[in-house]
Design an enzyme around this catalytic site. Structure first.
Site, PDB file in Angstrom:
ATOM      1  N   ARG A  15       4.735  26.632   2.763  1.00 51.21           N
ATOM      2  CA  ARG A  15       3.709  25.611   2.899  1.00 51.21           C
ATOM      3  C   ARG A  15       4.102  24.501   3.879  1.00 51.21           C
ATOM      4  NH1 ARG A  15       3.022  24.502  -3.484  1.00 51.21           N
ATOM      5  NH2 ARG A  15       5.219  25.157  -3.381  1.00 51.21           N
ATOM      6  N   LYS A  75       7.579  20.340  -1.409  1.00 49.46           N
ATOM      7  CA  LYS A  75       8.527  20.486  -2.510  1.00 49.46           C
ATOM      8  C   LYS A  75       9.602  19.412  -2.489  1.00 49.46           C
ATOM      9  CE  LYS A  75       8.638  23.034  -5.304  1.00 49.46           C
ATOM     10  NZ  LYS A  75       8.060  22.842  -6.657  1.00 49.46           N
ATOM     11  N   TYR A  94       6.034  16.728  -4.297  1.00 48.83           N
ATOM     12  CA  TYR A  94       6.333  17.138  -5.667  1.00 48.83           C
ATOM     13  C   TYR A  94       7.809  16.869  -5.922  1.00 48.83           C
ATOM     14  CZ  TYR A  94       1.892  19.683  -5.924  1.00 48.83           C
ATOM     15  OH  TYR A  94       0.559  20.018  -5.936  1.00 48.83           O
ATOM     16  N   HIS A  96       9.207  16.731  -9.731  1.00 50.56           N
ATOM     17  CA  HIS A  96       9.569  17.427 -10.978  1.00 50.56           C
ATOM     18  C   HIS A  96      10.975  17.037 -11.442  1.00 50.56           C
ATOM     19  CE1 HIS A  96       5.963  19.884 -10.758  1.00 50.56           C
ATOM     20  NE2 HIS A  96       6.262  20.236  -9.529  1.00 50.56           N
ATOM     21  N   GLU A 118       2.854  15.116  -8.723  1.00 51.92           N
ATOM     22  CA  GLU A 118       2.474  15.566 -10.064  1.00 51.92           C
ATOM     23  C   GLU A 118       2.286  14.432 -11.062  1.00 51.92           C
ATOM     24  OE1 GLU A 118       7.014  15.602 -10.173  1.00 51.92           O
ATOM     25  OE2 GLU A 118       5.429  16.064  -8.709  1.00 51.92           O
ATOM     26  N   SER A 134      -1.780  24.037  -9.347  1.00 51.68           N
ATOM     27  CA  SER A 134      -1.802  24.627 -10.687  1.00 51.68           C
ATOM     28  C   SER A 134      -2.769  25.802 -10.737  1.00 51.68           C
ATOM     29  CB  SER A 134      -2.204  23.572 -11.721  1.00 51.68           C
ATOM     30  OG  SER A 134      -1.248  22.546 -11.802  1.00 51.68           O
ATOM     31  N   ASP A 269       8.780  24.498 -13.294  1.00 48.50           N
ATOM     32  CA  ASP A 269       9.068  23.301 -12.502  1.00 48.50           C
ATOM     33  C   ASP A 269       9.461  22.129 -13.386  1.00 48.50           C
ATOM     34  OD1 ASP A 269       8.860  24.030  -9.842  1.00 48.50           O
ATOM     35  OD2 ASP A 269       6.698  23.765  -9.781  1.00 48.50           O
TER      36      ASP A 269
END
Length: 356
Positions: A15, A75, A94, A96, A118, A134, A269
């Protein structure tokens, strides 16, 4: 503001955070947008697609992070990224962190401000930047699970949808949010018998409306154990915003499943919602515990980067605009709730008190 979009470095991650059209819109707003060389290639976007819209190309990661003030990526940063991050960077991606104490400590040591996709949360509790990925992960979970049930892949050799003279396959889904709902919808459309475990009545209603082959149940432990034992595919999609996912499937429950069955943990995650889950990559996506194949890839949507990049970019661009406009973003409650770390401190309530 100078906005930097680095190349993703996670294993087989394809991505890119900003597609060319979005980056071009930011340029038109007066921002200076930098893209690391070839960052969009795996998503189908060449550097020339960006430069014709006024985006500048950085030759490598070091140059990209040097130029950027606002770093927008997909990420969480890993080793190659961390060496370039600075205290004055505003990082938007993101994260996590609940499942990543080592990374959390590294970001605290750097002292930057990290706003996690998130945990950007609307007043009604919706998570607009988590939703599109998701949904994709939920669909991938069923697609991959279907494939792993094939005998050459080590599966029990069952066709989930069935046909006349055969049994339908059975899919159990934990959670009826965006990911679980997408899994249930795809499994039901393919003809499987689907059981969804959910605590919210409104979401149970939504699941029941998917079709007569869908059952929605409250997750009583005895009922869960019974349903899992007869399942061919189990998908975990349980979420507690910003926190580690609770374990909803124990090893003892797993032992009750037939050999060659499959479990997919979309919650990986956030630490995973199955007791036997551990993170995997697209390079080595599966392992077997108690005779059951586990698929626990931490970046499932990265396998379909053309679709995923378009979806995540459309979701994040309005928020990138807010972050790039100066400190006014700190008056936006949703973005403020998205702050995970800042100035060497844990900010998000779900992270406070975590062992580092």
């Amino acid at each position: 503001m100078r906005i930097g979009v680095p190349k993703e470095t996670k294993t087989l991650e394809g991505r890119v955070a900003l597609v060319p059209a979005a980056a071009g819109d930011l340029v038109k707003r007066g921002h200076e947008v930098w893209l690391e060389k070839d960052a969009g290639i795996k998503s189908g976007f060449k550097d020339e697609d960006y430069t014709r819209l006024g985006v500048k190309i950085a030759p490598d990661a070091a140059a990209l992070y040097e130029k950027g003030e606002l770093i927008v990526k997909v990420k969480e940063p890993i080793a190659g990224d961390l060496q370039h991050l600075r205290r004055d960077h505003l990082l938007f991606c993101y994260l996590h962190l609940a499942a990543e104490p080592v990374l959390t400590k590294q970001l605290l040591d750097i002292g930057l401000t990290g706003v996690a996709f998130e945990t950007v949360e609307l007043p009604n509790g919706d998570l607009p930047l988590l939703a599109p990925m998701s949904i994709i992960a939920g669909k991938i979970g069923v697609q991959v699970g279907t494939h792993l049930l094939h005998q050459p892949m080590g599966g029990k050799g069952k066709l989930l949808g069935g046909l006349p003279s055969t049994e339908r396959g059975k899919v159990v889904v934990f959670g009826a949010g965006q990911a679980g709902g997408a899994s249930a919808a795809l499994a039901a459309a393919g003809g499987s018998n689907v059981t969804v475990f959910e605590m919210r009545q409104d979401r149970m209603d939504q699941m029941m409306r998917l079709g007569n082959n869908v059952t929605a149940l409250y997750p009583y432990v005895d009922v869960v154990a019974r349903e899992v034992a007869s399942a061919d595919l189990v998908i975990g999609a349980v979420l507690v915003t910003g926190a580690r996912a609770p374990h909803v499937l124990t090893r003892e429950m797993l032992k009750g499943m037939e050999d060659g069955s499959v479990v997919v943990d979309i919650s990986i995650d956030q630490g995973g919602c199955f007791e036997t889950s551990r993170p995997t990559t697209w390079k080595e996506p599966t392992y077997v515990e108690e005779g059951v194949t586990h698929f626990c890839v931490t970046n499932m949507p990265g396998a379909v980067p053309q679709t995923s990049s378009q979806a995540i970019c459309a979701a994040i661009l309005p928020w990138v605009n807010k972050l790039a406009a100066g400190n006014e973003w700190r008056n936006n409650p949703a973005l403020v709730r998205g702050i995970n770390v800042e100035g060497g401190k844990l900010i998000h309530p779900a992270l406070k008190g975590m062992a580092l």
